[in-house]
Design an enzyme around this catalytic site. Structure first.
Site, PDB file in Angstrom:
ATOM      1  N   TYR A  37      -3.741  22.723 -20.057  1.00  0.00           N
ATOM      2  CA  TYR A  37      -5.124  23.180 -19.894  1.00  0.00           C
ATOM      3  C   TYR A  37      -5.906  22.769 -21.144  1.00  0.00           C
ATOM      4  CZ  TYR A  37      -8.901  26.054 -18.051  1.00  0.00           C
ATOM      5  OH  TYR A  37     -10.099  26.480 -17.550  1.00  0.00           O
ATOM      6  N   LYS A  92       3.573  25.486   8.788  1.00  0.00           N
ATOM      7  CA  LYS A  92       3.399  24.033   8.745  1.00  0.00           C
ATOM      8  C   LYS A  92       3.651  23.525   7.324  1.00  0.00           C
ATOM      9  CE  LYS A  92       1.818  20.613  11.440  1.00  0.00           C
ATOM     10  NZ  LYS A  92       2.061  20.403  12.860  1.00  0.00           N
TER      11      LYS A  92
END
Length: 751
Positions: A37, A92
């Protein structure tokens, strides 16, 4: 509990749902976090600002698919809304990850207006490498997919349409071939005219069927030109309107070669199946109940009925998981701008071809151990077959390149190896060895040549160019078994009962005459025991390597090669080594099969031979001799043996890899302990060769790592023999035989 209760509990257990986000880079230190970050993240941001394609280099975009739905046509549940459809979309994502290592964000849109859905999905293009549309009702799904494909520069795929089309298309290719018919001539009838039916009909035309031979029925009957002209069907159904008399499904099925059901259960009778042409093909794919049951369809006819359904409890399940993970894998890996018709056709043909190949033992076991062989009961691969990834994804990637949809080119052979690595480190490591084997195949004698697994392994070894297999056994029986398995190859067979092998008996007698074997006993052993026959064959140089042990206990299988071939001239002790593979790590464990209570000389020899083996896998060895003490913290006979072996190895100029010991197991493999507490150690990095102090601890250790540590085990690999010999474990699968044969070939190449 019933299925519903089990499913609720499965989804409810903490953490709720089925997906989570995990990191792919270290995040343990302050520097790690500053790279992940602020402030370090600014560097890749600016690179992407200069060139947006660098998003594929510096972010996960290239392996991230958005599964998008509004919940308007969920499974067999209908319009249940976006929120209620979320468990399906998470599911899925599970399938994407499990079968093709693709990450997924599921996106549920609480919106019915196609224009709003199109706008929302387009705005997410910077996030994803591809979009999988799911469970959106017709006809809106057609508009949404068409517009997104036109307006987005990443692959967009509506699985409800094209997934079923591709999988059933693969099944159709094989079914037509088995029935002895021509795809261009067959009459096809559809029950149902929704998204999947219309897409399947179009796709069958792409495969070679003729549009004028397709009759489509909806709930009102045959879709005719008269109905189209009267405005009775929408613009999408109108595409398949035929100039035929009006009628119902029964009328349409009379004389048809193929029935494709994508409608509702129980609407096809046995009489309707009997009205079809000879050797009919019946794809009853309504879920959960097919248009006609498997049993009823098969019983309706005296001739062959080739039947497929959407259910896992019947043969030939048309399951979309055979398609979408692997199609997206291939598309993402070449940064395709779309999933076009050429890519879909390539996927179907790859699936059809795979069904004709020998089926792995793991797949057979998953379906109850009943034989699985190409024919009316097996026209499409099983969903759990790991080879689907290696067949379909490269075919799709190649088609993307050839059709101009790809934005990067790839070397297909290198790409297949990358796919192997995605399914586990063991596949990646074995690929190294198998590639070496293919460069110079050697003759490998398979001692239990009449065993079905050995015959199947021989077929794969020959087909893939890994080795030149020689099956030892009764020739007629071997060839009969190969024919029954549908394996089209002519194996080389060494039949001890039919050939002139007196020289083998004489050689065995010469080797063992002063060790209790008479001339007549030598003749009987060569004629009746394929382990002795194979050992003499290799010792004489008529074969380069030997594999045995599939149907024998390890000690009894090892005894003949030890007696006949023996250890190498500069080696006094053989040893059994397992290669254990973790996600990002490989460890060789010795000795796990041969030496029960090794002294320091045995430990020294085992370490040397295991180091050589590691290098055959392109692994630079770092060896640790294990004990329950660290560097002299306990001083007794047990700890002195590995300590003395380590010193002997360190003093040996021929040992050109780091060795140290004695040490505890965690010291050997944990860098913080090794370099923090014991900075004087010869090992600068954690060990990847672990030498256990005795057979008991070695066998226990590797099995605990395998079962509790999640390691995959390859082996045992026998080291120290004068010529390559490997002893299988009883019950090993065909892939294990092929893998060890590959190791044996590489051993022989170095002889």
């Amino acid at each position: 509990m019933g299925l519903d209760e089990d499913a609720l509990e499965y989804h409810r257990i903490d953490p709720p749902g089925k997906l989570e986000i995990s990191t792919t880079k270290p995040t343990n230190t302050q520097r790690d976090l500053s790279l992940a970050y602020s402030p370090g993240v600014a560097a890749p941001c600016m690179e992407i600002h200069e060139d947006e394609t660098d998003a594929y280099t510096y972010t996960a975009k290239g392996n991230l698919v958005g599964v998008v739905s509004n919940g308007s046509a969920v499974l067999g549940l209908g319009d249940i809304g976006a929120q209620a459809g979320k468990p399906v979309m998470e599911g899925k994502g599970v399938l994407f990850k499990r079968f093709a290592d693709i990450d997924v964000f599921d996106v549920e849109l609480d919106e019915a207006d196609p224009e709003e859905i199109i706008t929302a999905v387009k705005m997410m293009e910077p996030t994803f490498g591809g979009i999988n549309l799911e469970d959106i009702k017709a006809p809106e799904c057609f508009t949404i997919e068409e517009r997104l494909r036109e307006e987005m520069d990443i692959p967009v795929f509506h699985d409800d349409q094209h997934g079923t089309a591709i999988i059933s298309g693969a099944a159709l290719l094989n079914a037509v071939d088995i029935a002895g018919k021509d795809l261009a001539d067959i009459e096809i009838v559809f029950s149902g005219a929704g998204a999947s039916a219309l897409a399947s009909a179009r796709f069958y035309v792409s495969l070679g069927a003729r549009k004028e031979n397709i009759t489509m029925c909806d709930s009102s009957g045959i879709i005719t030109e008269a109905r189209a002209e009267a405005g009775d069907v929408n613009e999408y159904k109108r595409e398949f309107a035929r100039d035929v008399p009006e009628g119902d499904l029964a009328d349409a099925m009379a004389g048809a070669d193929v029935f494709v059901g994508l409608s509702i259960g129980g609407i096809v009778s046995q009489e309707m199946v009997r009205s079809m042409a000879d050797d009919p093909i019946v794809f009853a794919m309504a879920n959960p109940d097919p248009e006609i049951t498997y049993e009823d369809a098969k019983e309706a006819r005296e001739d062959t009925v080739i039947m497929a359904t959407g259910r896992s409890d019947y043969p030939n399940q048309v399951n979309n998981v055979l398609g979408f993970p692997f199609i997206f894998r291939g598309a993402l890996d070449v940064r395709a701008s779309e999933i076009n018709e050429a890519m879909k056709v390539a996927a179907a043909r790859a699936l059809a071809d795979l069904a004709r190949q020998d089926v792995p033992d793991a797949v057979v076991k998953a379906y109850g151990d009943d034989p699985i062989q190409f024919g009316p009961g097996y026209i499409i691969p099983k969903p759990v077959d790991p080879r689907v990834l290696f067949q379909v994804a490269p075919a799709v990637a190649r088609a993307a390149v050839e059709s101009g949809a790809a934005r990067v080119d790839i070397d297909i052979e290198d790409y297949e190896e990358e796919l192997e690595a995605r399914l586990g480190k063991s596949r990646e490591m074995m690929r190294v060895v198998l590639n070496k084997a293919k460069s110079e195949p050697k003759r490998v004698a398979l001692a239990e040549g009449d065993d079905e697994k050995m015959i199947r392994a021989a077929y794969q070894l020959q087909e893939q160019g890994i080795a030149e297999p020689v099956l030892i056994g009764e020739e007629n029986e071997i060839k009969r078994t190969a024919a029954n398995l549908g394996l089209e190859f002519q194996p080389e067979v060494a039949d001890p009962t039919a050939g002139a092998y007196e020289e083998y008996a004489e050689r065995l007698y010469e080797l063992r005459q002063r060790k209790g074997i008479t001339r007549s006993e030598a003749g009987e052993l060569v004629a009746r025991d394929t382990n002795y026959f194979g050992s003499v064959m290799v010792e004489r140089g008529d074969a380069d390597a030997l594999l045995t042990g599939l149907t024998h206990h390890y000690p009894s299988a090892l005894r003949p090669p030890l007696q006949v071939i023996g250890t190498a001239p500069d080696v006094d002790y053989a040893a059994g080594v397992y290669m254990l593979t973790f996600k990002n790590q490989v460890i060789f464990v010795a000795d796990a099969t041969v030496n029960q209570q090794p002294d320091e000389d045995v430990l020294t020899e085992v370490t040397k031979q295991t180091g050589k083996l590691a290098r055959r896998f392109n692994v630079e060895p770092r060896a640790a001799l294990l004990s329950y003490s660290n560097f002299g913290s306990v001083n007794n006979e047990a700890t002195r043996k590995p300590r003395a072996a380590a010193k002997a190895l360190q003093a040996d100029p021929e040992v050109d890899f780091p060795v140290d010991g004695e040490m505890q197991a965690d010291t050997a493999v944990v860098e913080e302990i090794l370099n923090g507490t014991y900075e004087f150690s010869e090992l600068e990095e954690p060990a990847n060769v672990l030498v256990f102090p005795n057979l008991e601890s070695g066998n226990i250790g590797y099995k605990l790592l395998q079962r509790l540590g999640g390691a995959e085990a390859i082996g045992p690999m026998l080291v120290g023999m004068d010529k390559p010999v490997h002893v299988l474990q009883r019950g090993d699968e065909v892939k294990d035989i092929v893998n060890l044969a590959g190791v044996a070939v590489v051993d022989a190449q170095q002889e």
